[in-house]
Design an enzyme around this catalytic site. Sequence first.
Site, PDB file in Angstrom:
ATOM      1  N   GLY A   1      28.814  30.161  48.112  1.00 50.01           N
ATOM      2  CA  GLY A   1      29.521  28.890  48.227  1.00 50.01           C
ATOM      3  C   GLY A   1      29.842  28.304  46.873  1.00 50.01           C
ATOM      4  O   GLY A   1      29.728  27.095  46.651  1.00 50.01           O
TER       5      GLY A   1
ATOM      6  N   TYR B   1      22.642  20.761  61.939  1.00 49.06           N
ATOM      7  CA  TYR B   1      22.573  20.833  60.483  1.00 49.06           C
ATOM      8  C   TYR B   1      21.153  20.581  59.988  1.00 49.06           C
ATOM      9  O   TYR B   1      20.607  21.331  59.178  1.00 49.06           O
ATOM     10  CB  TYR B   1      23.536  19.809  59.895  1.00 49.06           C
ATOM     11  CG  TYR B   1      23.653  19.832  58.389  1.00 49.06           C
ATOM     12  CD1 TYR B   1      24.435  20.788  57.748  1.00 49.06           C
ATOM     13  CD2 TYR B   1      22.998  18.890  57.605  1.00 49.06           C
ATOM     14  CE1 TYR B   1      24.552  20.810  56.369  1.00 49.06           C
ATOM     15  CE2 TYR B   1      23.102  18.896  56.224  1.00 49.06           C
ATOM     16  CZ  TYR B   1      23.886  19.859  55.612  1.00 49.06           C
ATOM     17  OH  TYR B   1      23.996  19.877  54.243  1.00 49.06           O
TER      18      TYR B   1
ATOM     19  N   LEU C   1      29.927  34.218  55.553  1.00 53.21           N
ATOM     20  CA  LEU C   1      28.490  34.219  55.778  1.00 53.21           C
ATOM     21  C   LEU C   1      28.127  33.907  57.222  1.00 53.21           C
ATOM     22  O   LEU C   1      26.945  33.894  57.572  1.00 53.21           O
ATOM     23  CB  LEU C   1      27.800  33.245  54.826  1.00 53.21           C
ATOM     24  CG  LEU C   1      27.955  33.559  53.335  1.00 53.21           C
ATOM     25  CD1 LEU C   1      27.012  32.699  52.506  1.00 53.21           C
ATOM     26  CD2 LEU C   1      27.749  35.032  53.034  1.00 53.21           C
TER      27      LEU C   1
ATOM     28  N   LYS D   1      18.579  23.275  57.991  1.00 51.53           N
ATOM     29  CA  LYS D   1      18.086  23.009  56.635  1.00 51.53           C
ATOM     30  C   LYS D   1      16.554  22.935  56.598  1.00 51.53           C
ATOM     31  O   LYS D   1      15.927  23.416  55.643  1.00 51.53           O
ATOM     32  CB  LYS D   1      18.695  21.715  56.104  1.00 51.53           C
ATOM     33  CG  LYS D   1      20.205  21.800  55.851  1.00 51.53           C
ATOM     34  CD  LYS D   1      20.548  22.847  54.801  1.00 51.53           C
ATOM     35  CE  LYS D   1      22.007  22.800  54.400  1.00 51.53           C
ATOM     36  NZ  LYS D   1      22.342  23.760  53.331  1.00 51.53           N
TER      37      LYS D   1
END
Length: 253
Positions: free
Chosen positions: A18, A165, A71, A169
Amino acid sequence: MANAQASELKGQTALVTGATGGIGRAICHSLASLGCNIIIHYLSSTAEAEQLQADLRNQYGVDAYTLQADLGDYDDVRHLHSYCAASHQPTILINNAGANGGHSGTTSISEVPIEDFEKTWRINCGSAYLLTQLCMPFMEEQGFGRVIFISSVAGFTGGVVGPHYASSKSALHGLIHWLAGAYAKKGITVNGVAPALIEQTKMLPGSNEELAKKIPLGRLGMPEEVANTVKWMVTTPYVTNKVVGVDGGMFPQ
Protein backbone atom coordinates in the site's frame (compact mmCIF):
# COMPACT_ATOMS: atom_id res chain seq x y z
CA MET A 1 18.48 6.33 17.19
CA ALA A 2 22.09 5.24 17.20
CA ASN A 3 23.98 5.99 14.00
CA ALA A 4 25.62 2.57 14.08
CA GLN A 5 22.24 0.87 14.08
CA ALA A 6 20.92 3.06 11.28
CA SER A 7 24.03 2.46 9.16
CA GLU A 8 23.45 -1.29 9.34
CA LEU A 9 20.22 -0.81 7.41
CA LYS A 10 21.97 0.58 4.32
CA GLY A 11 21.47 -1.84 1.45
CA GLN A 12 18.69 -3.78 3.19
CA THR A 13 15.52 -4.21 1.14
CA ALA A 14 12.16 -3.08 2.50
CA LEU A 15 8.82 -4.18 1.07
CA VAL A 16 6.07 -1.66 1.77
CA THR A 17 2.53 -2.67 0.87
CA GLY A 18 0.00 0.00 0.00
CA ALA A 19 2.94 2.27 -0.69
CA THR A 20 1.21 4.92 -2.79
CA GLY A 21 -1.09 6.19 -0.03
CA GLY A 22 -0.06 8.98 2.30
CA ILE A 23 1.29 6.75 5.08
CA GLY A 24 2.90 4.24 2.73
CA ARG A 25 4.62 6.94 0.72
CA ALA A 26 5.98 8.60 3.87
CA ILE A 27 7.30 5.26 5.14
CA CYS A 28 9.07 4.63 1.82
CA HIS A 29 10.81 8.02 2.05
CA SER A 30 11.76 7.42 5.68
CA LEU A 31 13.32 4.01 5.00
CA ALA A 32 15.01 5.19 1.82
CA SER A 33 16.62 7.99 3.84
CA LEU A 34 18.35 5.22 5.83
CA GLY A 35 19.76 3.73 2.63
CA CYS A 36 17.21 0.93 2.30
CA ASN A 37 16.19 -0.26 -1.14
CA ILE A 38 12.42 -0.13 -1.51
CA ILE A 39 9.86 -2.43 -3.11
CA ILE A 40 6.79 -0.30 -3.77
CA HIS A 41 3.61 -2.38 -3.73
CA TYR A 42 0.45 -0.88 -5.16
CA LEU A 43 -2.99 -2.00 -6.33
CA SER A 44 -4.03 0.37 -9.11
CA SER A 45 -2.13 3.66 -8.74
CA THR A 46 0.48 2.97 -11.41
CA ALA A 47 1.41 6.60 -12.07
CA GLU A 48 1.82 7.34 -8.36
CA ALA A 49 3.97 4.23 -7.88
CA GLU A 50 6.24 5.15 -10.78
CA GLN A 51 6.59 8.71 -9.52
CA LEU A 52 7.46 7.45 -6.04
CA GLN A 53 10.03 5.12 -7.56
CA ALA A 54 11.67 8.01 -9.40
CA ASP A 55 11.60 10.22 -6.31
CA LEU A 56 13.27 7.61 -4.12
CA ARG A 57 15.98 6.91 -6.65
CA ASN A 58 16.67 10.58 -7.29
CA GLN A 59 16.53 11.82 -3.70
CA TYR A 60 18.31 9.00 -1.88
CA GLY A 61 20.27 7.08 -4.53
CA VAL A 62 18.64 3.77 -3.56
CA ASP A 63 17.15 1.09 -5.75
CA ALA A 64 13.36 1.18 -5.94
CA TYR A 65 11.01 -1.22 -7.67
CA THR A 66 7.26 -1.22 -8.26
CA LEU A 67 5.06 -4.29 -7.94
CA GLN A 68 1.31 -4.49 -8.55
CA ALA A 69 -0.80 -6.98 -6.61
CA ASP A 70 -4.35 -7.33 -5.34
CA LEU A 71 -4.02 -8.22 -1.66
CA GLY A 72 -7.61 -9.41 -1.71
CA ASP A 73 -6.33 -12.38 -3.75
CA TYR A 74 -3.97 -14.78 -1.97
CA ASP A 75 -2.54 -15.97 -5.30
CA ASP A 76 -1.55 -12.39 -6.04
CA VAL A 77 0.17 -12.23 -2.65
CA ARG A 78 2.13 -15.38 -3.54
CA HIS A 79 3.09 -13.94 -6.92
CA LEU A 80 4.22 -10.72 -5.22
CA HIS A 81 6.50 -12.68 -2.95
CA SER A 82 7.77 -14.87 -5.79
CA TYR A 83 8.98 -11.80 -7.63
CA CYS A 84 10.74 -10.56 -4.51
CA ALA A 85 12.29 -13.96 -3.85
CA ALA A 86 13.75 -14.04 -7.34
CA SER A 87 15.82 -10.89 -6.94
CA HIS A 88 14.91 -8.57 -4.06
CA GLN A 89 14.30 -10.56 -0.88
CA PRO A 90 13.12 -8.16 1.84
CA THR A 91 14.49 -8.21 5.36
CA ILE A 92 12.13 -5.37 6.29
CA LEU A 93 8.42 -5.91 5.76
CA ILE A 94 5.90 -3.13 6.31
CA ASN A 95 2.37 -4.53 6.13
CA ASN A 96 0.66 -1.22 5.48
CA ALA A 97 -2.07 -1.89 2.89
CA GLY A 98 -5.59 -1.64 4.22
CA ALA A 99 -9.23 -1.38 3.15
CA ASN A 100 -12.59 -0.57 4.69
CA GLY A 101 -14.70 -2.78 2.43
CA GLY A 102 -16.60 0.21 1.10
CA HIS A 103 -18.09 0.97 4.51
CA SER A 104 -17.18 3.82 6.85
CA GLY A 105 -18.98 5.44 9.73
CA THR A 106 -21.02 2.26 10.24
CA THR A 107 -23.57 2.47 13.05
CA SER A 108 -25.18 -0.98 12.80
CA ILE A 109 -23.63 -4.39 12.28
CA SER A 110 -26.37 -5.13 9.75
CA GLU A 111 -24.81 -2.57 7.40
CA VAL A 112 -21.80 -4.79 6.70
CA PRO A 113 -22.56 -8.03 4.83
CA ILE A 114 -20.45 -11.04 5.73
CA GLU A 115 -18.90 -10.94 2.25
CA ASP A 116 -17.58 -7.42 2.89
CA PHE A 117 -16.44 -8.44 6.37
CA GLU A 118 -14.42 -11.32 4.93
CA LYS A 119 -12.96 -9.22 2.10
CA THR A 120 -11.84 -6.54 4.58
CA TRP A 121 -10.32 -9.15 6.87
CA ARG A 122 -8.53 -10.80 3.94
CA ILE A 123 -6.84 -7.56 2.85
CA ASN A 124 -6.13 -6.12 6.30
CA CYS A 125 -5.10 -9.26 8.14
CA GLY A 126 -5.07 -12.44 6.05
CA SER A 127 -2.76 -11.16 3.33
CA ALA A 128 -0.47 -9.54 5.90
CA TYR A 129 -0.25 -12.92 7.63
CA LEU A 130 0.50 -14.74 4.38
CA LEU A 131 3.11 -12.25 3.23
CA THR A 132 4.83 -12.42 6.62
CA GLN A 133 4.75 -16.20 6.49
CA LEU A 134 6.40 -16.14 3.06
CA CYS A 135 9.06 -13.54 3.95
CA MET A 136 10.04 -14.92 7.35
CA PRO A 137 12.28 -17.84 6.24
CA PHE A 138 14.73 -15.51 4.46
CA MET A 139 14.88 -13.24 7.50
CA GLU A 140 15.65 -16.29 9.63
CA GLU A 141 18.47 -17.24 7.26
CA GLN A 142 19.92 -13.75 7.55
CA GLY A 143 19.53 -13.60 11.32
CA PHE A 144 17.93 -10.20 10.85
CA GLY A 145 14.45 -8.93 10.16
CA ARG A 146 11.97 -6.19 10.88
CA VAL A 147 8.23 -6.81 10.51
CA ILE A 148 5.84 -3.94 11.17
CA PHE A 149 2.06 -4.01 10.84
CA ILE A 150 0.22 -0.74 10.33
CA SER A 151 -2.90 -1.24 12.39
CA SER A 152 -5.32 1.42 13.62
CA VAL A 153 -6.56 2.90 16.86
CA ALA A 154 -9.75 1.03 15.89
CA GLY A 155 -7.93 -2.13 16.97
CA PHE A 156 -7.88 -0.71 20.52
CA THR A 157 -11.20 1.11 20.71
CA GLY A 158 -13.46 -0.11 17.89
CA GLY A 159 -12.97 3.18 16.07
CA VAL A 160 -15.41 4.93 13.76
CA VAL A 161 -15.21 2.92 10.52
CA GLY A 162 -17.08 -0.23 11.42
CA PRO A 163 -16.95 -3.70 13.01
CA HIS A 164 -15.33 -5.31 9.97
CA TYR A 165 -12.44 -2.85 10.03
CA ALA A 166 -11.98 -2.82 13.81
CA SER A 167 -11.91 -6.59 14.11
CA SER A 168 -9.42 -6.98 11.24
CA LYS A 169 -7.07 -4.49 12.88
CA SER A 170 -7.35 -5.94 16.38
CA ALA A 171 -6.53 -9.35 14.90
CA LEU A 172 -3.19 -7.91 13.84
CA HIS A 173 -2.37 -7.13 17.47
CA GLY A 174 -2.64 -10.76 18.51
CA LEU A 175 -0.57 -11.76 15.50
CA ILE A 176 2.14 -9.25 16.44
CA HIS A 177 2.35 -10.60 19.99
CA TRP A 178 2.65 -14.21 18.86
CA LEU A 179 5.21 -13.50 16.14
CA ALA A 180 7.33 -11.30 18.39
CA GLY A 181 7.64 -14.04 20.98
CA ALA A 182 8.36 -16.75 18.43
CA TYR A 183 11.10 -14.86 16.58
CA ALA A 184 12.74 -12.61 19.18
CA LYS A 185 15.79 -14.85 19.57
CA LYS A 186 16.29 -15.06 15.80
CA GLY A 187 17.17 -11.40 15.29
CA ILE A 188 13.70 -10.50 14.04
CA THR A 189 11.60 -7.83 15.73
CA VAL A 190 7.85 -7.57 15.20
CA ASN A 191 5.85 -4.45 16.07
CA GLY A 192 2.76 -2.50 15.14
CA VAL A 193 1.74 1.12 14.70
CA ALA A 194 -1.86 2.11 15.33
CA PRO A 195 -2.61 5.50 13.74
CA ALA A 196 -5.83 7.47 13.96
CA LEU A 197 -7.18 10.15 11.66
CA ILE A 198 -4.11 10.85 9.55
CA GLU A 199 -4.18 13.42 6.75
CA GLN A 200 -3.70 12.35 3.13
CA THR A 201 -5.29 8.95 3.68
CA LYS A 202 -8.23 7.58 1.72
CA MET A 203 -10.40 6.27 4.56
CA LEU A 204 -11.14 9.36 6.62
CA PRO A 205 -14.81 9.15 7.68
CA GLY A 206 -15.64 12.86 7.37
CA SER A 207 -14.14 16.30 6.89
CA ASN A 208 -10.77 17.19 8.39
CA GLU A 209 -12.31 20.00 10.43
CA GLU A 210 -14.95 17.81 12.04
CA LEU A 211 -12.56 14.94 12.66
CA ALA A 212 -9.98 17.22 14.29
CA LYS A 213 -12.51 17.94 17.04
CA LYS A 214 -12.32 14.29 18.11
CA ILE A 215 -8.58 14.50 18.80
CA PRO A 216 -7.19 15.91 22.07
CA LEU A 217 -4.40 17.69 20.18
CA GLY A 218 -7.01 19.39 18.00
CA ARG A 219 -5.56 18.39 14.63
CA LEU A 220 -5.16 15.43 12.34
CA GLY A 221 -1.90 13.53 12.29
CA MET A 222 0.57 13.68 9.42
CA PRO A 223 1.83 10.63 7.50
CA GLU A 224 5.38 11.58 8.42
CA GLU A 225 4.52 11.17 12.11
CA VAL A 226 3.53 7.57 11.47
CA ALA A 227 6.66 7.06 9.34
CA ASN A 228 8.85 8.42 12.14
CA THR A 229 7.44 5.80 14.48
CA VAL A 230 8.17 3.08 11.93
CA LYS A 231 11.71 4.42 11.54
CA TRP A 232 12.23 4.25 15.30
CA MET A 233 11.05 0.65 15.39
CA VAL A 234 13.23 -0.37 12.46
CA THR A 235 16.36 1.26 13.86
CA THR A 236 15.94 0.13 17.48
CA PRO A 237 16.60 -3.61 17.85
CA TYR A 238 15.56 -3.60 21.51
CA VAL A 239 11.95 -2.73 20.60
CA THR A 240 9.70 -5.68 19.82
CA ASN A 241 6.21 -6.93 20.72
CA LYS A 242 4.80 -3.39 20.83
CA VAL A 243 1.75 -1.76 19.25
CA VAL A 244 2.19 2.00 19.49
CA GLY A 245 -0.70 4.39 18.98
CA VAL A 246 -0.07 7.50 16.88
CA ASP A 247 -3.40 9.15 17.52
CA GLY A 248 -3.03 12.63 19.00
CA GLY A 249 -3.97 11.34 22.45
CA MET A 250 -7.25 9.63 21.54
CA PHE A 251 -6.44 6.39 23.33
CA PRO A 252 -4.48 6.35 26.63
CA GLN A 253 -2.25 3.31 26.43
